[in-house]
Each structure stands twice: as C-alpha cells, then as structure tokens.
Design a protein around this motif. Sequence first.
Motif, PDB file in Angstrom:
ATOM      1  N   ALA A   5      42.111  72.032  43.327  1.00 58.51           N
ATOM      2  CA  ALA A   5      42.638  70.780  42.788  1.00 58.51           C
ATOM      3  C   ALA A   5      43.800  70.257  43.602  1.00 58.51           C
ATOM      4  CB  ALA A   5      43.066  70.962  41.337  1.00 58.51           C
ATOM      5  N   LEU A   6      44.529  71.153  44.263  1.00 59.71           N
ATOM      6  CA  LEU A   6      45.622  70.750  45.134  1.00 59.71           C
ATOM      7  C   LEU A   6      45.817  71.804  46.213  1.00 59.71           C
ATOM      8  CD1 LEU A   6      48.371  72.572  44.389  1.00 59.71           C
ATOM      9  CD2 LEU A   6      48.362  71.066  42.397  1.00 59.71           C
ATOM     10  N   TYR A   7      46.459  71.377  47.300  1.00 59.23           N
ATOM     11  CA  TYR A   7      46.748  72.277  48.416  1.00 59.23           C
ATOM     12  C   TYR A   7      48.221  72.163  48.774  1.00 59.23           C
ATOM     13  CZ  TYR A   7      41.697  72.567  49.048  1.00 59.23           C
ATOM     14  OH  TYR A   7      40.352  72.770  48.844  1.00 59.23           O
ATOM     15  N   ASP A  95      32.696  61.967  51.772  1.00 63.65           N
ATOM     16  CA  ASP A  95      31.680  61.618  50.778  1.00 63.65           C
ATOM     17  C   ASP A  95      32.323  61.304  49.428  1.00 63.65           C
ATOM     18  OD1 ASP A  95      29.745  61.900  52.714  1.00 63.65           O
ATOM     19  OD2 ASP A  95      29.241  63.952  52.168  1.00 63.65           O
ATOM     20  N   ASP A  96      32.176  62.158  48.431  1.00 66.24           N
ATOM     21  CA  ASP A  96      32.639  61.838  47.075  1.00 66.24           C
ATOM     22  C   ASP A  96      33.898  62.596  46.665  1.00 66.24           C
ATOM     23  OD1 ASP A  96      31.499  64.308  46.960  1.00 66.24           O
ATOM     24  OD2 ASP A  96      30.154  63.884  45.278  1.00 66.24           O
ATOM     25  N   VAL A  97      34.613  63.167  47.648  1.00 68.45           N
ATOM     26  CA  VAL A  97      35.894  63.801  47.350  1.00 68.45           C
ATOM     27  C   VAL A  97      36.951  63.272  48.305  1.00 68.45           C
ATOM     28  CG1 VAL A  97      34.925  65.912  46.369  1.00 68.45           C
ATOM     29  CG2 VAL A  97      35.349  65.780  48.837  1.00 68.45           C
ATOM     30  N   ALA A  98      38.198  63.299  47.864  1.00 76.51           N
ATOM     31  CA  ALA A  98      39.288  62.787  48.697  1.00 76.51           C
ATOM     32  C   ALA A  98      40.509  63.676  48.522  1.00 76.51           C
ATOM     33  CB  ALA A  98      39.626  61.350  48.311  1.00 76.51           C
ATOM     34  N   LEU A  99      41.322  63.709  49.571  1.00 79.73           N
ATOM     35  CA  LEU A  99      42.584  64.437  49.527  1.00 79.73           C
ATOM     36  C   LEU A  99      43.703  63.470  49.885  1.00 79.73           C
ATOM     37  CD1 LEU A  99      43.409  67.422  49.011  1.00 79.73           C
ATOM     38  CD2 LEU A  99      43.651  67.653  51.496  1.00 79.73           C
ATOM     39  N   VAL A 100      44.683  63.359  49.002  1.00 79.49           N
ATOM     40  CA  VAL A 100      45.811  62.447  49.190  1.00 79.49           C
ATOM     41  C   VAL A 100      47.095  63.244  49.051  1.00 79.49           C
ATOM     42  CG1 VAL A 100      46.955  60.348  48.392  1.00 79.49           C
ATOM     43  CG2 VAL A 100      44.466  60.570  48.175  1.00 79.49           C
ATOM     44  N   GLY A 101      47.989  63.116  50.023  1.00 82.16           N
ATOM     45  CA  GLY A 101      49.238  63.865  49.923  1.00 82.16           C
ATOM     46  C   GLY A 101      50.101  63.723  51.144  1.00 82.16           C
ATOM     47  N   ARG A 124      35.115  62.152  38.599  1.00 89.32           N
ATOM     48  CA  ARG A 124      36.120  62.589  37.624  1.00 89.32           C
ATOM     49  C   ARG A 124      37.354  61.702  37.579  1.00 89.32           C
ATOM     50  NH1 ARG A 124      38.794  68.001  39.371  1.00 89.32           N
ATOM     51  NH2 ARG A 124      39.988  66.508  40.629  1.00 89.32           N
ATOM     52  N   ASP A 125      37.750  61.177  38.742  1.00 87.48           N
ATOM     53  CA  ASP A 125      39.035  60.480  38.859  1.00 87.48           C
ATOM     54  C   ASP A 125      38.829  59.003  39.176  1.00 87.48           C
ATOM     55  OD1 ASP A 125      40.740  62.919  38.680  1.00 87.48           O
ATOM     56  OD2 ASP A 125      39.648  63.434  40.513  1.00 87.48           O
ATOM     57  N   GLU A 126      39.262  58.161  38.258  1.00 89.83           N
ATOM     58  CA  GLU A 126      39.085  56.719  38.425  1.00 89.83           C
ATOM     59  C   GLU A 126      39.782  56.202  39.680  1.00 89.83           C
ATOM     60  OE1 GLU A 126      39.848  52.589  35.900  1.00 89.83           O
ATOM     61  OE2 GLU A 126      39.976  54.550  34.907  1.00 89.83           O
ATOM     62  N   ALA A 127      40.906  56.806  40.044  1.00 88.46           N
ATOM     63  CA  ALA A 127      41.653  56.353  41.220  1.00 88.46           C
ATOM     64  C   ALA A 127      40.862  56.518  42.509  1.00 88.46           C
ATOM     65  CB  ALA A 127      42.974  57.118  41.320  1.00 88.46           C
ATOM     66  N   PHE A 128      39.876  57.406  42.510  1.00 90.37           N
ATOM     67  CA  PHE A 128      39.079  57.625  43.724  1.00 90.37           C
ATOM     68  C   PHE A 128      38.476  56.323  44.231  1.00 90.37           C
ATOM     69  CE2 PHE A 128      35.099  58.216  45.918  1.00 90.37           C
ATOM     70  CZ  PHE A 128      35.369  59.215  46.845  1.00 90.37           C
TER      71      PHE A 128
END
Length: 438
Positions: A5-7, A95-101, A124-128
């Motif tokens: 879920a986070l790194y 594709d359908d996952v993103a990493l923001v940080g 799962r996440d509307e912000a995506f």
Amino acid sequence: MALKALYANTKDTGFTINFFLKAGKSPRVGLLAAPFFTTNDPIKALTEKGCDVRLIVRFSPVTTPEALRGALDNPRVKVRYFTDAKFHTKLYIVDDVALVGSANLTDSGLKANRELSVLLRQDRDEAFYELPGIFDDLWNDADVLSEEILREYTKAFNAKDKPEDDGKFEKHVHKYVKPAAPTSVVAGSEKKSKDRAFIQSFRRKYDEILIPAHNEILEAALKNGFGRPEYEGQNPQIEMGRFLGWLRLTQGSGNGWRETPVLSDLKDRADRIAHYVAIWQSTDDTVKGDMYHASAEIENISNIRTFLCEPEELNRLNFDEIFRYLTGCHAFLERLRFVSKDIGEDLSGLERLRVDFQANNTVESVARTVNYLLSGSGSAIERAYDCVYGNYKLNGFGEACVMELLGWGDPERPPFNNRTIRGIRLLGFEVEHLVAGE
C-alpha cells in the motif's frame, strides 16, 4: 510478492523499486514522471516484460546523460523533458496501478532514501482516475528528447563550470538547450508559445516516431542479411532509403501500404521486416517508377554532400546546377505531377519542373535556404521547420523535399519523404497519419 500500500524504503514497508519489479507479469503501458533520473532499472523491469514506457524527466544537476542514453536507446521507451527547476512531479502509473510520493528515479530514491510513496488502484481509489490526465498534460507540455538535444545536454552536464544548485543549473543548461517548462509555471501565460508548440509537434513526428521506427527497421534488416552488393561500402541508410521506397512501389502499391495490419509487437515487426528483406535481396528489379539505379543514387547523394553541404561550393553554383543536385531528392522529382503541362509543351518533364521552380524562386533564395538547412547553426529540426513553415520556405519545395534533403545532407539523420513513410507503415508501424498532406 504483492504490491504494498505504501513504500518508504524500509524492510517493513518495502523498497520503491519493487513497485516496478512486481507491477504485473505482462504490463502494457508505463507512465513515469520524475525530475531526477539516474538509473534505468525500473524501466528495464517494465520493458523486459513487453511494456511500453513514456518517461518525463528534468534536466538537472542530478539527471545523468548516461541514464538518458539508456532510455533513448530502448525501443520501447519515449522520453520527453523539462528544464524548469519547478518541475517536481513524481508519478508512476503502470496500467491500473499508480505510485505517488517523494521517490525519484535514482538508486537512492528507489532503494535507500527514507521516501514515502502511496499506491493507488483503479478499482479501489477514486483519485486514480485523475492521474493519467495529469500525466498527459505534462507529456504534452514537455519537449522531445532527441539525439541532438542529448548531445547538447551532455555538454552542459559535463561542463567544468556546471553549478550544482537547481536554479543556477537551469540558467546554465539554457546556454545549451532552449527552455522547456510546464504551462502551469510559465510566467504570464497558460500556453506554450505558438512557435514552440509547432516546432515540438514537428520534432515529435520525426525524432520521436519516424527516426526510432527507421532505426528499428535498419537494425532488424541488418540481422537478416540486408545489403545488396551494389551498395557495398556505402552508408546502409542509403540502401534503406531505397528499400523503403521500393517497398511502397512494389509491395504496397495503391492502398496496399495502408491495408496491412499495424503491429505493436517488436517480434511481429521483425518477422515482417525479415520477410521483405528476403524479397529485396533476391529481386532482379530494384528500380521502379522514378527510382534510380544504385550507382546513380550513390552519385546523387555524393553530389548533395559535396556541393550543397559545403557553403563555398554552394555559392559557386548557378541555378541550373543547384536544381540538378536537388533532383537527387525523389520528393522533389515527384513535384512534377503538380507542374502545369502548359509550361513548355515541347520540354521534357524535368525541364518543365526546372522552369516552374525557377519562375517561383530566385537563385539567391534557393541557395540561402539550402545553405541554412544543411549548414546553419542550431537544431536541425528547427532549421527544417523554418524551411517548411518559416522565413526560409521555398515555393514548390515542401516538407517531404526538406526532410529528404536534410537526411541526405546529414549522415546522422535518415532521409524521409512520403514514399518512405508509406514503406514504414507497410512494415507495421502506425505512421499513416504522418504522411504529409494526408
């Protein structure tokens, strides 16, 4: 190992590089944006699985020419850049996952620094749903990384007086590369200048799409025995230009060039290239339409490089001599189709083209344009743009003529005209929309 879920680059949270290593067995599209870029590890993790990557970086004291070279040489990667120190976005979408940080595309950012990046999922996440649009806005604003731009950036990065401060480096790099800033931080304007927007569109067409396609074709062709004996000892780009034109005329006549399926897979394209190379190598007829025999083609290109690329030689030529050397460009010869038959009914086709071209251009204007295109300072693509749309435009010598002449005059750039672009399309590349006038 599943995505976390986070790194935060700890044993408990996992390391940021794992997002790229574990982003599916067969990822399709990767959208990567980061100001600092020093390692191709995350890109290779994606492209080695068949993923196509779009990468946005910033020219900075950290971003290395070596990393940019690795990305530019990867056929599955397209690279654009900013020079503005205000570009700080770190956004990675696969594709359908993103990493923001906070993590940059550096060894430290991916494996060592105490970063914090959060995973968002499409299901799962509307912000995506906002993220691809944000990336597209940045992508459309950014400038295309080309061989020329990378050479200039390398000079800036390796300069002895290179500052390490971000703001000072921005001013330093602008001595070598023109400013490229996101629209949101351009002072006094929400839009790029008209000239920059048009030039970048031109650069994207040639440096981002056509040149990589040409290079992929040449590499695959050489692996499959490409090289007829009549072209032995010559730059293989000379034969490649004729091969692509021959393809269009013999294998893709009529609408055949656009009716073959577009191929997205590198292996499928390589197989199609190998198929047509075998036909080219075995054919008894490599001359079709207005195509020259190899010896004449080689002589035409030699004349362009000897007389038109050398300002002193060019200045000695009269109109007829310049015209004769320009007819070494097939795109220029094709202009004959648009010359009125009322011009010199007793003249040959070539003579009618000469009369028409001279009636619309002075020897001074032709020499000025040719000299600027082939020997002028600054970026080749910007000079070409000026010769197609700007102050160096000639009547009856349009985009296809300019880009073919530029390629013959500059051994580091392939020649392109409408015929060769159609040949590239026949080999499976999605370039039909790039044919001038269509």
